[in-house]
Motif scaffolding. Structure first.
Motif, PDB file in Angstrom:
ATOM      1  N   LEU A  31       0.818  -1.207   0.000  1.00 51.37           N
ATOM      2  CA  LEU A  31       0.000   0.000   0.000  1.00 51.37           C
ATOM      3  C   LEU A  31       0.858   1.267   0.000  1.00 51.37           C
ATOM      4  N   ALA A  32       1.921   1.260   0.789  1.00 53.15           N
ATOM      5  CA  ALA A  32       2.781   2.443   0.862  1.00 53.15           C
ATOM      6  C   ALA A  32       3.451   2.721  -0.475  1.00 53.15           C
ATOM      7  N   MET A  33       4.015   1.698  -1.104  1.00 52.01           N
ATOM      8  CA  MET A  33       4.686   1.901  -2.380  1.00 52.01           C
ATOM      9  C   MET A  33       3.690   2.260  -3.476  1.00 52.01           C
ATOM     10  N   ALA A  34       2.500   1.670  -3.434  1.00 57.50           N
ATOM     11  CA  ALA A  34       1.476   2.021  -4.422  1.00 57.50           C
ATOM     12  C   ALA A  34       1.045   3.474  -4.255  1.00 57.50           C
ATOM     13  N   ALA A  35       0.931   3.943  -3.006  1.00 57.22           N
ATOM     14  CA  ALA A  35       0.537   5.332  -2.753  1.00 57.22           C
ATOM     15  C   ALA A  35       1.596   6.307  -3.265  1.00 57.22           C
ATOM     16  N   VAL A  36       2.870   6.023  -2.993  1.00 55.14           N
ATOM     17  CA  VAL A  36       3.934   6.905  -3.476  1.00 55.14           C
ATOM     18  C   VAL A  36       3.977   6.904  -4.999  1.00 55.14           C
ATOM     19  N   THR A  37       3.818   5.728  -5.616  1.00 52.59           N
ATOM     20  CA  THR A  37       3.800   5.656  -7.078  1.00 52.59           C
ATOM     21  C   THR A  37       2.621   6.426  -7.656  1.00 52.59           C
ATOM     22  N   LEU A  38       1.464   6.314  -6.996  1.00 58.88           N
ATOM     23  CA  LEU A  38       0.262   7.016  -7.448  1.00 58.88           C
ATOM     24  C   LEU A  38       0.481   8.525  -7.496  1.00 58.88           C
ATOM     25  N   PHE A  39       0.871   9.097  -6.383  1.00 57.24           N
ATOM     26  CA  PHE A  39       0.996  10.548  -6.325  1.00 57.24           C
ATOM     27  C   PHE A  39       2.248  11.040  -7.054  1.00 57.24           C
ATOM     28  N   GLY A  40       3.295  10.235  -7.075  1.00 59.31           N
ATOM     29  CA  GLY A  40       4.466  10.595  -7.865  1.00 59.31           C
ATOM     30  C   GLY A  40       4.158  10.624  -9.352  1.00 59.31           C
ATOM     31  N   SER A  41       3.334   9.685  -9.816  1.00 60.09           N
ATOM     32  CA  SER A  41       2.950   9.661 -11.227  1.00 60.09           C
ATOM     33  C   SER A  41       2.089  10.863 -11.579  1.00 60.09           C
ATOM     34  N   LEU A  42       1.207  11.286 -10.660  1.00 56.94           N
ATOM     35  CA  LEU A  42       0.398  12.477 -10.912  1.00 56.94           C
ATOM     36  C   LEU A  42       1.278  13.722 -11.005  1.00 56.94           C
ATOM     37  N   LEU A  43       2.247  13.830 -10.119  1.00 54.76           N
ATOM     38  CA  LEU A  43       3.172  14.969 -10.194  1.00 54.76           C
ATOM     39  C   LEU A  43       3.976  14.932 -11.488  1.00 54.76           C
ATOM     40  N   ALA A  44       4.387  13.731 -11.912  1.00 57.17           N
ATOM     41  CA  ALA A  44       5.132  13.615 -13.167  1.00 57.17           C
ATOM     42  C   ALA A  44       4.267  14.031 -14.347  1.00 57.17           C
ATOM     43  N   ALA A  45       2.969  13.685 -14.305  1.00 54.84           N
ATOM     44  CA  ALA A  45       2.060  14.084 -15.377  1.00 54.84           C
ATOM     45  C   ALA A  45       1.935  15.598 -15.463  1.00 54.84           C
ATOM     46  N   ALA A  46       1.857  16.248 -14.300  1.00 57.87           N
ATOM     47  CA  ALA A  46       1.731  17.708 -14.295  1.00 57.87           C
ATOM     48  C   ALA A  46       3.027  18.394 -14.732  1.00 57.87           C
ATOM     49  N   LEU A  47       4.160  17.891 -14.275  1.00 56.45           N
ATOM     50  CA  LEU A  47       5.435  18.532 -14.593  1.00 56.45           C
ATOM     51  C   LEU A  47       5.866  18.294 -16.037  1.00 56.45           C
ATOM     52  N   ALA A  48       5.437  17.168 -16.618  1.00 55.16           N
ATOM     53  CA  ALA A  48       5.837  16.862 -17.991  1.00 55.16           C
ATOM     54  C   ALA A  48       5.002  17.599 -19.026  1.00 55.16           C
ATOM     55  N   ALA A  49       3.842  18.114 -18.639  1.00 56.15           N
ATOM     56  CA  ALA A  49       2.956  18.784 -19.588  1.00 56.15           C
ATOM     57  C   ALA A  49       3.372  20.236 -19.783  1.00 56.15           C
ATOM     58  N   PRO A  50       3.122  20.800 -20.953  1.00 59.44           N
ATOM     59  CA  PRO A  50       3.389  22.229 -21.173  1.00 59.44           C
ATOM     60  C   PRO A  50       2.533  23.089 -20.249  1.00 59.44           C
ATOM     61  N   ALA A  51       2.988  24.301 -19.992  1.00 58.80           N
ATOM     62  CA  ALA A  51       2.275  25.199 -19.089  1.00 58.80           C
ATOM     63  C   ALA A  51       0.880  25.506 -19.602  1.00 58.80           C
ATOM     64  N   SER A  52       0.712  25.598 -20.925  1.00 60.33           N
ATOM     65  CA  SER A  52      -0.611  25.892 -21.479  1.00 60.33           C
ATOM     66  C   SER A  52      -1.600  24.776 -21.192  1.00 60.33           C
ATOM     67  N   VAL A  53      -1.130  23.545 -21.169  1.00 67.28           N
ATOM     68  CA  VAL A  53      -2.003  22.406 -20.864  1.00 67.28           C
ATOM     69  C   VAL A  53      -2.330  22.373 -19.376  1.00 67.28           C
ATOM     70  N   ARG A  54      -1.331  22.615 -18.509  1.00 66.51           N
ATOM     71  CA  ARG A  54      -1.568  22.571 -17.066  1.00 66.51           C
ATOM     72  C   ARG A  54      -2.579  23.615 -16.628  1.00 66.51           C
ATOM     73  N   GLU A  55      -2.611  24.766 -17.298  1.00 61.22           N
ATOM     74  CA  GLU A  55      -3.479  25.856 -16.882  1.00 61.22           C
ATOM     75  C   GLU A  55      -4.845  25.823 -17.542  1.00 61.22           C
ATOM     76  N   ALA A  56      -5.159  24.746 -18.258  1.00 57.43           N
ATOM     77  CA  ALA A  56      -6.417  24.675 -18.992  1.00 57.43           C
ATOM     78  C   ALA A  56      -7.575  24.158 -18.153  1.00 57.43           C
ATOM     79  N   ALA A  57      -7.423  24.071 -16.863  1.00 52.72           N
ATOM     80  CA  ALA A  57      -8.496  23.576 -15.987  1.00 52.72           C
ATOM     81  C   ALA A  57      -8.680  24.537 -14.830  1.00 52.72           C
ATOM     82  N   ASP A  58      -9.915  24.578 -14.301  1.00 51.39           N
ATOM     83  CA  ASP A  58     -10.202  25.396 -13.131  1.00 51.39           C
ATOM     84  C   ASP A  58      -9.688  24.698 -11.877  1.00 51.39           C
ATOM     85  N   GLY A  59      -9.583  25.473 -10.829  1.00 50.35           N
ATOM     86  CA  GLY A  59      -9.207  24.875  -9.559  1.00 50.35           C
ATOM     87  C   GLY A  59      -7.736  25.038  -9.257  1.00 50.35           C
ATOM     88  N   PRO A  60      -7.257  24.371  -8.203  1.00 49.75           N
ATOM     89  CA  PRO A  60      -5.884  24.589  -7.731  1.00 49.75           C
ATOM     90  C   PRO A  60      -4.815  23.978  -8.612  1.00 49.75           C
TER      91      PRO A  60
END
Length: 461
Positions: A31-60
């Motif tokens: 569970l611990a390793m799956a949780a770190v992989t889960l949130f690490g993958s989400l951060l990687a998705a956000a950091l790998a995308a261009p700024a125009s794509v990251r800012e195309a949604a409402d919210g934080p």
């Protein structure tokens, strides 16, 4: 016998011989390793995308969501790992003590335990990576469906989150191993063997002082949450939730003392309702306060986290400072998703602990049978113990949830009286009882099987 614990063969042999002792640790590490992989993958998705794509949604934004969502989940996950590791070592205490009596050195004993932790971590690494990556894709799709993540975001294939998860699990596991194995590796072999069948009557002064220090830290976090302005409810909620987790760590550190006091108070009605088995159950719980604390802490974790999240959600809904737009609904969904993940970790910790605590009492049950106790009497005693364990855990967890809820309510409404969802609270109590009582009784049924004389002479299994 200098090479008695040299190499991985003995560590792997212990794991093959007693796989049940490592099942809880494996589940917690997964569970611990799956949780770190889960949130690490989400951060990687956000950091790998261009700024125009990251800012195309409402919210934080995905980075903020993954960071705020993941910090509490990962902390709880590794709290569960440390708890499970402690029980894995405790179930091997007699074997480790015997190794010390046949000339195993403290360094060799620690090396054996480290080998077991590393082997278990590597064993669950690949399944945990796959589960975490799949969960990241599902969670990102759910965020995109609710407009909280840009449609163009994708979870990239990257080994970095997986490697971070592996390194984090190894660091936490080995650090916890160093602390847990310290006592048996430092004392004399004869004392180690004697200690494997006894329990210290008092909580050590360093542990109590550490508990008091952590308690003070939790109180400061709740004060920080209470002083947040109404337009910073998200920060107040994170501070309150983190404060509740810190308070639960304080409960774990001061658990033997608190459990002994509460069991003495709550045991009175049990003794009155069931004079025979109730008295025996109460005596066992008070006499083995450390064992009671080990069983109570995960129940308090389950009740404290779920209660805190439920109270904060209900209070936010009834606060004039909270918006009534679709963003408020998405915030509620995020809190519910976070609660579901935290409850998963807490439930695993509860089951692991209760099964381990009850299973290691096989010799104790056999001795009671040899002096005249029947299996049905032992099961009635376990039922009374399960009720008391649930009551103590629920009381401690509810106290933490009430304190965290009051802090969040102060920030949201200006009043320390939060909105308490009674239906959710009753479901929390029912869930705690449904996990605790059957886990103890089912494990007890297996623990009282077999000839009493054989079980009494065989040590702990």
């Amino acid at each position: 016998m200098v090479s008695i614990v040299r190499g991985p063969s003995l560590a792997l042999g212990q794991m093959r011989r007693r796989p049940a002792a490592f099942a809880g640790l494996a589940a917690a590490l997964f569970l611990a390793m799956a949780a770190v992989t889960l949130f690490g993958s989400l951060l990687a998705a956000a950091l790998a995308a261009p700024a125009s794509v990251r800012e195309a949604a409402d919210g934080p934004g995905l980075v903020v969501i993954a960071g705020a969502f993941g910090e509490i989940a990962v902390l709880v996950a590794f709290f569960v790992v440390v708890n499970a590791l402690g029980f894995t070592l405790r179930q091997q205490h007699r074997e480790l003590a015997l190794l010390r009596t046949v000339a195993a050195t403290p360094r060799q004993t620690r090396r054996l335990v480290r080998g077991q932790v590393v082997a278990t971590t590597l064993l669950v690494a690949v399944p945990a990576w796959l589960a975490g990556a799949a969960a990241a894709r599902w969670f990102l799709a759910a965020l995109q469906e609710r407009g909280m993540a840009a449609p163009g975001l994708r979870v990239p294939w990257s080994p970095v989150p997986m490697l971070v998860a592996l390194v984090a699990a190894l660091v936490v596991g080995l650090a916890a191993t160093a602390l847990a194995a310290r006592r048996i590796s430092r004392i004399s072999p004869a004392a180690a063997l004697t200690a494997s069948a006894t329990e210290h009557a008092r909580t050590g002064v360093p542990r109590l002082l550490a508990g008091i220090g952590v308690l003070a830290g939790g109180v400061l976090l709740l004060r920080l949450a209470a002083t947040r302005p109404p337009h910073e409810l998200d920060k107040a909620g994170q501070a309150a939730l983190f404060g509740s987790l810190v308070l639960l760590v304080a409960v774990a550190l001061t658990g033997p003392f608190a459990a002994r006091v509460l069991s003495a108070v709550l045991g009175a009605p049990v003794r009155a309702l069931a004079p025979g088995v109730g008295w025996l159950a109460d005596a066992h719980l008070r006499g083995y306060a450390r064992r009671l604390s080990s069983a109570v802490v995960p129940v308090a974790l389950l009740v404290g986290l779920s209660g805190t999240m439920s109270i904060m959600t209900s209070t936010a809904r009834h606060s004039p400072a909270a918006t009534t737009s679709a963003a408020s609904a998405t915030d509620v969904w995020l809190r519910q998703a976070e609660l579901a993940l935290l409850l998963c970790f807490a439930a695993v910790s509860t089951l692991n602990t209760l099964v381990a605590v009850t299973a290691e009492r096989r010799r104790e049950f056999a001795l009671l049978r040899l002096v005249g106790a029947t299996r049905s009497q032992l099961l009635r005693m376990l039922t009374a113990e399960a009720v008391l364990t649930t009551a103590v855990g629920v009381l401690l967890g509810a106290t933490v949830a009430a304190a965290a809820g009051a802090a969040f309510s102060t920030a949201a409404t200006g009043s320390a009286l939060p909105s308490v969802p009674m239906a959710a609270c009753w479901w929390t109590l029912a869930g705690a009882a449904a996990l605790t009582v059957p886990a103890i009784l089912v494990t007890g049924l297996f623990a009282v099987r077999g000839p009493a004389a054989e079980s009494a002479g065989g040590g702990r299994d």
